[in-house]
Motif scaffolding. Structure first.
Motif, mmCIF file in Angstrom:
data_model
loop_
_atom_site.group_PDB
_atom_site.id
_atom_site.type_symbol
_atom_site.label_atom_id
_atom_site.label_comp_id
_atom_site.label_asym_id
_atom_site.label_seq_id
_atom_site.Cartn_x
_atom_site.Cartn_y
_atom_site.Cartn_z
ATOM 1 N N ALA A 68 0.830 -1.201 0.000
ATOM 2 C CA ALA A 68 0.000 0.000 0.000
ATOM 3 C C ALA A 68 0.868 1.255 0.000
ATOM 4 N N MET A 69 1.950 1.240 0.773
ATOM 5 C CA MET A 69 2.840 2.394 0.827
ATOM 6 C C MET A 69 3.468 2.654 -0.545
ATOM 7 N N PHE A 70 3.913 1.616 -1.223
ATOM 8 C CA PHE A 70 4.492 1.779 -2.557
ATOM 9 C C PHE A 70 3.446 2.260 -3.564
ATOM 10 N N THR A 71 2.239 1.737 -3.444
ATOM 11 C CA THR A 71 1.175 2.141 -4.365
ATOM 12 C C THR A 71 0.869 3.625 -4.220
ATOM 13 N N PHE A 72 0.672 4.086 -2.988
ATOM 14 C CA PHE A 72 0.342 5.498 -2.790
ATOM 15 C C PHE A 72 1.542 6.400 -3.064
ATOM 16 N N ALA A 73 2.762 5.898 -2.875
ATOM 17 C CA ALA A 73 3.943 6.671 -3.272
ATOM 18 C C ALA A 73 3.968 6.844 -4.792
ATOM 19 N N ALA A 74 3.621 5.786 -5.519
ATOM 20 C CA ALA A 74 3.572 5.875 -6.979
ATOM 21 C C ALA A 74 2.495 6.866 -7.425
ATOM 22 N N ILE A 75 1.349 6.843 -6.778
ATOM 23 C CA ILE A 75 0.278 7.788 -7.120
ATOM 24 C C ILE A 75 0.749 9.218 -6.865
#
Length: 81
Positions: free
Chosen positions: A52-59
């Protein structure tokens, strides 16, 4: 709960809820539709938290790239979304 529902329909609060639909709720919808957050692909809280942290960092990086390419909105001083 009744007081919160009453406040939601107050004329001063209605524009805030409209803005929320465009900004905050859109982030979670994009995460589910475009980034695979609809289903958990990893097991365990630690691994899922990392995903989740990587996903929202990508966003967030995508947002920053969009702001950089579009430049600031000169009328309001806010980045263009």
């Amino acid at each position: 709960m009744g007081e919160a529902d009453h406040l939601r329909h107050h004329p001063d609060v209605i524009p805030i809820y409209a803005k929320r639909k465009e900004t905050i709720e859109r982030v979670f919808a994009d995460a589910k539709e475009k980034h695979g957050m609809r289903w958990i692909t990893l097991r365990g809280l630690k691994k899922f938290s990392m995903q989740a942290m990587f996903t929202f960092a990508a966003i967030n990086l995508k947002k920053m790239a969009t702001w950089t390419w579009q430049g600031p909105n000169l009328q309001t001083g806010n980045p263009s979304i």
